[in-house]
Design an enzyme around this catalytic site. Structure first.
Site, PDB file in Angstrom:
ATOM      1  N   ASP A 178      -7.459   0.092   1.875  1.00 36.56           N
ATOM      2  CA  ASP A 178      -5.730   0.304   2.675  1.00 36.56           C
ATOM      3  C   ASP A 178      -5.778   1.820   2.853  1.00 36.56           C
ATOM      4  O   ASP A 178      -4.830   1.832   4.309  1.00 36.56           O
ATOM      5  CB  ASP A 178      -4.488   0.325   0.961  1.00 36.56           C
ATOM      6  CG  ASP A 178      -4.686  -0.868   0.475  1.00 36.56           C
ATOM      7  OD1 ASP A 178      -4.763  -2.089   0.914  1.00 36.56           O
ATOM      8  OD2 ASP A 178      -4.308  -0.787  -0.474  1.00 36.56           O
ATOM      9  N   LYS A 196       0.295  -1.860 -10.353  1.00 37.14           N
ATOM     10  CA  LYS A 196      -1.292  -2.127 -10.708  1.00 37.14           C
ATOM     11  C   LYS A 196      -2.115  -1.050 -11.138  1.00 37.14           C
ATOM     12  O   LYS A 196      -3.074  -1.528 -11.932  1.00 37.14           O
ATOM     13  CB  LYS A 196      -1.929  -2.013  -8.935  1.00 37.14           C
ATOM     14  CG  LYS A 196      -3.331  -2.470  -8.656  1.00 37.14           C
ATOM     15  CD  LYS A 196      -3.817  -3.369  -6.740  1.00 37.14           C
ATOM     16  CE  LYS A 196      -3.468  -1.288  -6.382  1.00 37.14           C
ATOM     17  NZ  LYS A 196      -3.224  -0.458  -5.587  1.00 37.14           N
ATOM     18  N   SER A 250       1.045  -1.153   0.092  1.00 37.48           N
ATOM     19  CA  SER A 250       0.291  -0.306  -0.082  1.00 37.48           C
ATOM     20  C   SER A 250       1.183   1.367  -0.125  1.00 37.48           C
ATOM     21  O   SER A 250       0.589   2.635   1.080  1.00 37.48           O
ATOM     22  CB  SER A 250      -0.602   0.316   0.686  1.00 37.48           C
ATOM     23  OG  SER A 250      -1.733  -0.963   1.023  1.00 37.48           O
TER      24      SER A 250
HETATM   25  P1  NG1 Z   1      -1.986  -3.049  -2.896  1.00 39.53           P
HETATM   26  O1  NG1 Z   1      -1.550  -4.929  -2.654  1.00 39.53           O
HETATM   27  O2  NG1 Z   1      -1.607  -2.310  -1.850  1.00 39.53           O
HETATM   28  O3  NG1 Z   1      -2.247  -2.735  -4.221  1.00 39.53           O
HETATM   29  C1  NG1 Z   1      -5.087  -3.477  -3.445  1.00 39.53           C
HETATM   30  C2  NG1 Z   1      -6.662  -2.345  -2.753  1.00 39.53           C
HETATM   31  C3  NG1 Z   1      -6.997  -2.880  -1.895  1.00 39.53           C
HETATM   32  C4  NG1 Z   1      -7.079  -4.271  -2.261  1.00 39.53           C
HETATM   33  C5  NG1 Z   1      -6.121  -5.734  -1.780  1.00 39.53           C
HETATM   34  C6  NG1 Z   1      -5.919  -7.129  -2.788  1.00 39.53           C
HETATM   35  C7  NG1 Z   1      -5.863   0.055  -3.308  1.00 39.53           C
HETATM   36  C8  NG1 Z   1      -5.227   0.826  -3.289  1.00 39.53           C
HETATM   37  N1  NG1 Z   1      -5.607  -1.431  -2.703  1.00 39.53           N
HETATM   38  O4  NG1 Z   1      -3.918  -3.119  -2.121  1.00 39.53           O
HETATM   39  O5  NG1 Z   1      -8.301  -1.700  -1.529  1.00 39.53           O
HETATM   40  O6  NG1 Z   1      -7.974  -4.833  -2.437  1.00 39.53           O
HETATM   41  O7  NG1 Z   1      -5.428  -4.921  -3.249  1.00 39.53           O
HETATM   42  O8  NG1 Z   1      -7.328  -7.302  -1.052  1.00 39.53           O
HETATM   43  O9  NG1 Z   1      -6.639  -0.348  -4.987  1.00 39.53           O
END
Ligand code: NG1
Length: 528
Positions: free
Chosen positions: A234, A278, A189
């Site tokens: 997050d 992402k 995150s």
């Molecule tokens: P990370 O792994 O920090 O990119 C993302 C999403 C969360 C959640 C997780 C999977 C964002 C900001 N965060 O987290 O909300 O869905 O994946 O559990 O998109």
């Protein structure tokens, strides 16, 4: 500049700061004071940031806002479906230093710089809350703009809800310097840490302080400007975390409950060294899963006999479970999984098949969501059965994890087998990983290798954490075994990567480390 830890630790609650808002401190001690070494390192970091700020802008920052990264212990890819998750904050955070720039007659602007100026070059944006985030240009500073917009969007929502006493400040020119140490693209995150710290800095610089729950909600909403249809995990943990405990986070509205972790176990985070971007891969990875879950919920809605117009309005599997429970209270104690078995076929669906079932083009159903349309343009098939099965089983594991951890707290005396509690938690983590890997298909070969290495070297449980497709694993390790465990990972996983030049030996401390639950967002105003 005098040492930042010298001032008294005080949380200011006067001057319009309401209960439950982001704490305001005049010392680093409340956040970093548990350990002398950590406090000294934090002091040096804030000093360095203040100095960079001074050099860049010719004046010192007025305040700093820090917000941490997180590790999700269990509950993966279910926050955006409305289900509870169980993360804890980590020590690594992002700090945003800010000052309001005096009006010099030019158009108000946001000057945004980073202490790591090579990797993250300085950018200037207009001080205009209505500006769009440029999704075509993946600048690091877009995350600041998300937080910036979020503050004003929140004020507008408050006004629209009839709150007459809401005063919307005039957007000022801001000078900003960012220092982030949450590893990027690692599922820890880093994006929420910068969005939350940025929104906090914009808020505080304009003399505002919202409640923690409002901040968690607004940061979740505004991070979506980046192009991912994220859930709220997050941002909620980054804002609301408390030292020493993990949190069970519920959504709609966002709420957090402390989860004390059992004695005897430590969570170790290890980076697979595969970066998962992402935002750039959203259409084929993250948003694709959000869309698959929505389609699964729609097909289940059809099977429930809902009229088509109601089906098209369904967004999440959480909504469908509520409808199923309303139709059959308690769902016979079996939850929604039997409905998945009965009504979704195990093989993936193609778009034409779904359009036939739903009686409408998918593009028409999702026309109001450009990020969903990007998914539809990229997707070949949709694995509805697997995705729904993961979501409905993972949400059960979250509650099982919370209840298992509570067993350790409710038992008195050492005779209670806390080791059994650790074993049970580890098993839930392993089951979660299997589900992420096989049903949600968000793992990758490096994560599989790393999870295997962790288990072979004594992890009681090990799983990917965060969105996946790269990033980190989290492993539960017996306290006495942590140092040896980390050494064995260095030998079995990282050594060959050091040899291949993927990572420097000296950087290993930041890619594999143990973590205790850390505290959440805070504002620092050092008056001297
Ligand atoms: P990370 O792994 O920090 O990119 C993302 C999403 C969360 C959640 C997780 C999977 C964002 C900001 N965060 O987290 O909300 O869905 O994946 O559990 O998109």
């Amino acid at each position: 500049m005098a040492s930042l830890v010298a001032a008294d630790a005080k949380q200011e609650t006067a001057g319009g700061v309401s209960e439950g808002s982001i704490p305001v401190y005049s010392s680093l001690r409340p956040v970093h004071g548990h350990d002398a070494e950590e406090l000294a390192a934090a002091d040096a970091r804030y000093e360095g940031l203040a100095l960079e700020f001074l050099q860049a802008y010719g004046a010192p920052p007025v305040l700093f806002v820090r917000s941490p990264g997180r590790v999700n212990l269990i509950g993966e890819h279910i926050d955006y479906e409305g289900y509870s998750v169980l993360p804890m904050a980590i020590r690594q955070d992002t700090i945003v230093a800010v000052r309001k720039r005096p009006d010099d007659g030019s158009a108000p602007s946001l000057r945004i710089a980073n202490v790591n100026s090579k990797k993250y070059p300085a950018v200037v944006f207009p001080a205009d809350p209505s500006q769009e985030v440029d999704r075509g240009n993946h600048s690091w500073a877009n995350y600041f703009v998300c937080g910036y917009k979020g503050v004003w969007e929140h004020l507008e929502r408050l006004k629209a809800s009839g709150k007459e006493d809401v005063e919307v400040p005039t957007p000022a020119s801001l000078d900003v310097m960012v220092d982030g140490i949450v590893p990027t693209g690692a599922g820890l995150s880093s994006s929420a840490a910068i969005v939350c710290a940025s929104a906090g800095a914009v808020m505080a610089a304009h003399g505002l302080n919202f409640s923690q729950t409002d901040m968690a909600e607004l940061c979740c909403k505004c991070e979506r400007h980046i192009g991912t249809q994220s859930g709220g995990m997050d941002q909620a943990i980054s804002i609301m975390a408390k030292p020493g405990v993990a949190l069970l986070i519920d959504f709609n509205p966002v709420r957090a409950t402390d989860v004390a972790l059992p004695e005897g176990g430590t969570f170790v985070i290890a980076n697979s060294l595969t970066e998962s971007n992402k935002a750039e891969t959203a259409a084929v990875n993250y948003n694709m899963r959000v869309v698959e879950c929505r389609l699964a919920a729609m097909v289940l809605g059809l099977r429930l006999g809902l009229p088509k117009q109601e089906v098209y309005a369904i967004n999440t599997l959480g909504e469908i479970e509520d409808m199923l429970s309303a139709a059959a209270p308690g769902l016979g104690g079996e939850g929604p999984l039997p409905a998945v078995e009965a009504h979704l076929k195990p093989e993936p669906y193609v778009a034409e098949e779904l359009e036939e079932l739903l009686g409408e083009k998918l593009e028409t159903i999702m026309k109001s969501s450009p990020t969903s349309l990007a998914v539809l343009a990229a997707a070949k098939h949709f694995a509805l059965y697997k995705r729904a099965k993961h979501v409905f089983s993972e949400k059960e594991r979250v509650y099982a994890f919370r209840d298992t951890a509570a067993r350790a707290q409710s038992s008195s005396g050492a005779s209670f087998s806390s080791d059994q509690v650790l074993e049970d938690l580890g098993q839930l983590m392993n089951e979660s990983h299997a589900s992420c890997s096989e049903l949600y298909e968000c793992s990758c070969k490096e994560l599989e290798e790393l999870v295997g290495v962790c288990r072979k070297n004594g992890a009681i449980g090990s799983r990917l954490t965060g969105a996946g497709w790269g990033g980190c694993t989290v492993s539960l390790v017996r306290d006495g075994h942590v140092a040896g465990f980390i050494e064995s990972l260095k030998e079995d996983f990282y050594k060959s990567r050091v040899e291949r030049g993927l990572i420097k030996e000296g950087d290993l401390e930041s890619v594999v480390f143990a973590s205790k639950p850390a505290g959440g967002a805070a504002i620092f105003r050092f008056d001297h």
